[in-house]
Motif scaffolding. Structure first.
Motif, PDB file in Angstrom:
ATOM      1  N   PHE A  67       0.848  -1.181   0.000  1.00  0.00           N
ATOM      2  CA  PHE A  67       0.000   0.000   0.000  1.00  0.00           C
ATOM      3  C   PHE A  67       0.885   1.233   0.000  1.00  0.00           C
ATOM      4  O   PHE A  67       1.731   1.406   0.855  1.00  0.00           O
ATOM      5  CB  PHE A  67      -0.913   0.012   1.239  1.00  0.00           C
ATOM      6  CG  PHE A  67      -1.929  -1.092   1.200  1.00  0.00           C
ATOM      7  CD1 PHE A  67      -3.097  -0.927   0.483  1.00  0.00           C
ATOM      8  CD2 PHE A  67      -1.696  -2.302   1.844  1.00  0.00           C
ATOM      9  CE1 PHE A  67      -4.043  -1.941   0.441  1.00  0.00           C
ATOM     10  CE2 PHE A  67      -2.631  -3.308   1.800  1.00  0.00           C
ATOM     11  CZ  PHE A  67      -3.808  -3.125   1.090  1.00  0.00           C
ATOM     12  N   SER A  68       0.668   2.086  -0.974  1.00  0.00           N
ATOM     13  CA  SER A  68       1.472   3.296  -1.063  1.00  0.00           C
ATOM     14  C   SER A  68       0.548   4.493  -1.198  1.00  0.00           C
ATOM     15  O   SER A  68      -0.508   4.407  -1.799  1.00  0.00           O
ATOM     16  CB  SER A  68       2.409   3.233  -2.274  1.00  0.00           C
ATOM     17  OG  SER A  68       1.683   3.054  -3.461  1.00  0.00           O
ATOM     18  N   SER A  69       0.964   5.631  -0.672  1.00  0.00           N
ATOM     19  CA  SER A  69       0.139   6.831  -0.721  1.00  0.00           C
ATOM     20  C   SER A  69      -0.044   7.278  -2.151  1.00  0.00           C
ATOM     21  O   SER A  69       0.887   7.294  -2.945  1.00  0.00           O
ATOM     22  CB  SER A  69       0.812   7.947   0.086  1.00  0.00           C
ATOM     23  OG  SER A  69       0.091   9.146  -0.053  1.00  0.00           O
ATOM     24  N   ARG A  70      -1.278   7.664  -2.496  1.00  0.00           N
ATOM     25  CA  ARG A  70      -1.590   8.066  -3.857  1.00  0.00           C
ATOM     26  C   ARG A  70      -2.260   9.430  -3.862  1.00  0.00           C
ATOM     27  O   ARG A  70      -3.001   9.766  -4.771  1.00  0.00           O
ATOM     28  CB  ARG A  70      -2.530   7.014  -4.468  1.00  0.00           C
ATOM     29  CG  ARG A  70      -2.396   6.842  -5.955  1.00  0.00           C
ATOM     30  CD  ARG A  70      -3.222   5.678  -6.444  1.00  0.00           C
ATOM     31  NE  ARG A  70      -4.568   5.699  -5.964  1.00  0.00           N
ATOM     32  CZ  ARG A  70      -5.527   6.472  -6.446  1.00  0.00           C
ATOM     33  NH1 ARG A  70      -5.277   7.319  -7.398  1.00  0.00           N
ATOM     34  NH2 ARG A  70      -6.750   6.426  -5.956  1.00  0.00           N
ATOM     35  N   THR A  71      -1.992  10.226  -2.862  1.00  0.00           N
ATOM     36  CA  THR A  71      -2.670  11.509  -2.744  1.00  0.00           C
ATOM     37  C   THR A  71      -2.459  12.334  -3.997  1.00  0.00           C
ATOM     38  O   THR A  71      -1.349  12.504  -4.463  1.00  0.00           O
ATOM     39  CB  THR A  71      -2.136  12.298  -1.539  1.00  0.00           C
ATOM     40  OG1 THR A  71      -2.317  11.500  -0.379  1.00  0.00           O
ATOM     41  CG2 THR A  71      -2.879  13.616  -1.384  1.00  0.00           C
TER      42      THR A  71
ATOM     43  N   SER B 134      -9.242   9.900  -3.870  1.00  0.00           N
ATOM     44  CA  SER B 134      -7.961   9.919  -3.172  1.00  0.00           C
ATOM     45  C   SER B 134      -8.229  10.078  -1.680  1.00  0.00           C
ATOM     46  O   SER B 134      -8.760  11.100  -1.237  1.00  0.00           O
ATOM     47  CB  SER B 134      -7.096  11.073  -3.671  1.00  0.00           C
ATOM     48  OG  SER B 134      -5.940  11.197  -2.874  1.00  0.00           O
TER      49      SER B 134
ATOM     50  N   ALA C 259      -5.728   8.743   0.726  1.00  0.00           N
ATOM     51  CA  ALA C 259      -4.499   8.520   1.473  1.00  0.00           C
ATOM     52  C   ALA C 259      -4.142   9.736   2.309  1.00  0.00           C
ATOM     53  O   ALA C 259      -4.289  10.880   1.884  1.00  0.00           O
ATOM     54  CB  ALA C 259      -3.355   8.198   0.514  1.00  0.00           C
TER      55      ALA C 259
ATOM     56  N   GLU D  92      -3.796   4.371   4.289  1.00  0.00           N
ATOM     57  CA  GLU D  92      -2.876   4.077   3.190  1.00  0.00           C
ATOM     58  C   GLU D  92      -3.687   3.477   2.044  1.00  0.00           C
ATOM     59  O   GLU D  92      -4.642   2.732   2.268  1.00  0.00           O
ATOM     60  CB  GLU D  92      -1.795   3.103   3.644  1.00  0.00           C
ATOM     61  CG  GLU D  92      -0.902   3.657   4.753  1.00  0.00           C
ATOM     62  CD  GLU D  92       0.166   2.654   5.159  1.00  0.00           C
ATOM     63  OE1 GLU D  92       1.054   2.364   4.335  1.00  0.00           O
ATOM     64  OE2 GLU D  92       0.080   2.147   6.291  1.00  0.00           O
ATOM     65  N   GLN D  93      -3.296   3.821   0.815  1.00  0.00           N
ATOM     66  CA  GLN D  93      -4.118   3.494  -0.338  1.00  0.00           C
ATOM     67  C   GLN D  93      -3.290   2.985  -1.506  1.00  0.00           C
ATOM     68  O   GLN D  93      -2.219   3.508  -1.811  1.00  0.00           O
ATOM     69  CB  GLN D  93      -4.907   4.742  -0.782  1.00  0.00           C
ATOM     70  CG  GLN D  93      -5.753   4.553  -2.029  1.00  0.00           C
ATOM     71  CD  GLN D  93      -6.548   5.804  -2.358  1.00  0.00           C
ATOM     72  OE1 GLN D  93      -6.348   6.856  -1.755  1.00  0.00           O
ATOM     73  NE2 GLN D  93      -7.447   5.711  -3.318  1.00  0.00           N
ATOM     74  N   SER D  94      -3.781   1.947  -2.140  1.00  0.00           N
ATOM     75  CA  SER D  94      -3.256   1.482  -3.422  1.00  0.00           C
ATOM     76  C   SER D  94      -4.446   1.293  -4.352  1.00  0.00           C
ATOM     77  O   SER D  94      -5.188   0.318  -4.240  1.00  0.00           O
ATOM     78  CB  SER D  94      -2.483   0.161  -3.263  1.00  0.00           C
ATOM     79  OG  SER D  94      -2.021  -0.299  -4.515  1.00  0.00           O
TER      80      SER D  94
ATOM     81  N   VAL E 125      -7.627  -0.093   0.478  1.00  0.00           N
ATOM     82  CA  VAL E 125      -7.212   0.784   1.579  1.00  0.00           C
ATOM     83  C   VAL E 125      -7.044  -0.016   2.863  1.00  0.00           C
ATOM     84  O   VAL E 125      -7.700  -1.038   3.080  1.00  0.00           O
ATOM     85  CB  VAL E 125      -8.241   1.916   1.816  1.00  0.00           C
ATOM     86  CG1 VAL E 125      -8.258   2.895   0.658  1.00  0.00           C
ATOM     87  CG2 VAL E 125      -9.644   1.349   2.059  1.00  0.00           C
TER      88      VAL E 125
END
Length: 273
Positions: free
Chosen positions: A4-8, A189, A191, A209-211, A215
């Motif tokens: 999971f990586s931030s995608r803001t 979005s 994240a 955290e979002q991918s 989430v």
């Protein structure tokens, strides 16, 4: 790489032709940049696949469909003629296909609700679409994926024939005549850190955290850490539970407002910080 990586800040055609593109690499400084060139061949999407794609999209009268690589126009025309879409547009690089599509729209009696434009699908403005359809090779889909996520509104449905959108997992898929139809819903979005205030005035710090649409998250309430239970994101709707209390909200930029449902909790709000 973390799962999971931030995608803001990063989110916001069943096209009738399968475009086979030649891609050249240009060197810009130390980076290689792919540059698309003229499509050289096309394969029409079979009508049963067209039908299934439009069925999966659940078109509504207020929907505007954009079909990338629209060929003879069968997707855009069917969307308004047979599947209740309010309007549709097809984009294709081939002048002959555009002329053919316009004639087909006239014959179908929907020329007032469907338009066709000649252009490079990689340069198309997709922001007005609520449904996007395409039938392109993987390389072009991967090119389009970040454009879709950045420029299209949360909740937009994206449907492809046979080819996926890179690492972005589809929400739904189905096999039709030996091919696969995939569908995604553009996620909001979410994240980052959120300050949640409950209906009782209790404050909680939430980290999400979002991918893509997946989430995970945790909360801190009065100094005590708690995991978010069963967090789910679909378009701009987010659901999660804290201490057995379910929260159902609609993401509106940097705010989450409660959705009044039987199983939801009213009177709360959350703001990104």
């Amino acid at each position: 790489m973390a799962l999971f990586s931030s995608r803001t800040g990063i989110h916001r055609a069943c096209a009738t032709t399968l475009s086979i593109s030649l891609v050249s690499l240009l060197s810009v400084g130390n980076e290689a940049v792919a540059k698309p060139t003229l499509d050289v061949s096309h394969i029409p999407t079979p009508y049963p696949v067209v039908e299934r794609m439009l069925e999966m999209s659940k078109l509504q009268p207020d929907d505007h469909l954009i079909d990338l690589g629209s060929g003879d126009g069968r997707i855009a025309i069917a969307a308004v003629k047979d599947w209740n879409a309010g309007s549709a547009m097809g984009i294709d690089l081939d002048e002959d296909r555009i002329a053919e599509a316009r004639q087909n729209a006239e014959r179908a009696g929907v020329a007032d609700r469907v338009r066709f434009e000649q252009g490079d699908l990689l340069e198309a403005d997709l922001s007005e679409a609520s449904v996007l359809t395409l039938y392109q090779l993987n390389a072009k889909n991967i090119w389009l994926q970040p454009v879709i996520l950045k420029s299209m509104n949360p909740g937009t449905r994206v449907l492809t024939h046979s080819f996926e959108l890179g690492e972005w997992e589809p929400d739904q898929s189905d096999t039709v005549e030996g091919g696969t139809v995939y569908m995604w819903t553009v996620p909001a979005s979410v994240a980052g850190k959120w300050q949640l205030t409950t209906a009782e005035g209790i404050e909680a710090l939430i980290l999400i955290e979002q991918s893509y649409q997946r989430v995970v998250g945790s909360a801190e309430i009065e100094g005590e850490p708690v995991m978010l239970s069963d967090p789910r994101l679909h378009g701009n709707e987010i659901r999660f539970s804290i201490d057995s209390r379910q929260y159902i909200g609609k993401v509106e930029g940097d705010n989450i407002v409660p959705v009044d449902e039987a199983n939801g909790t009213a009177g709360w709000n959350a703001q990104r910080i």
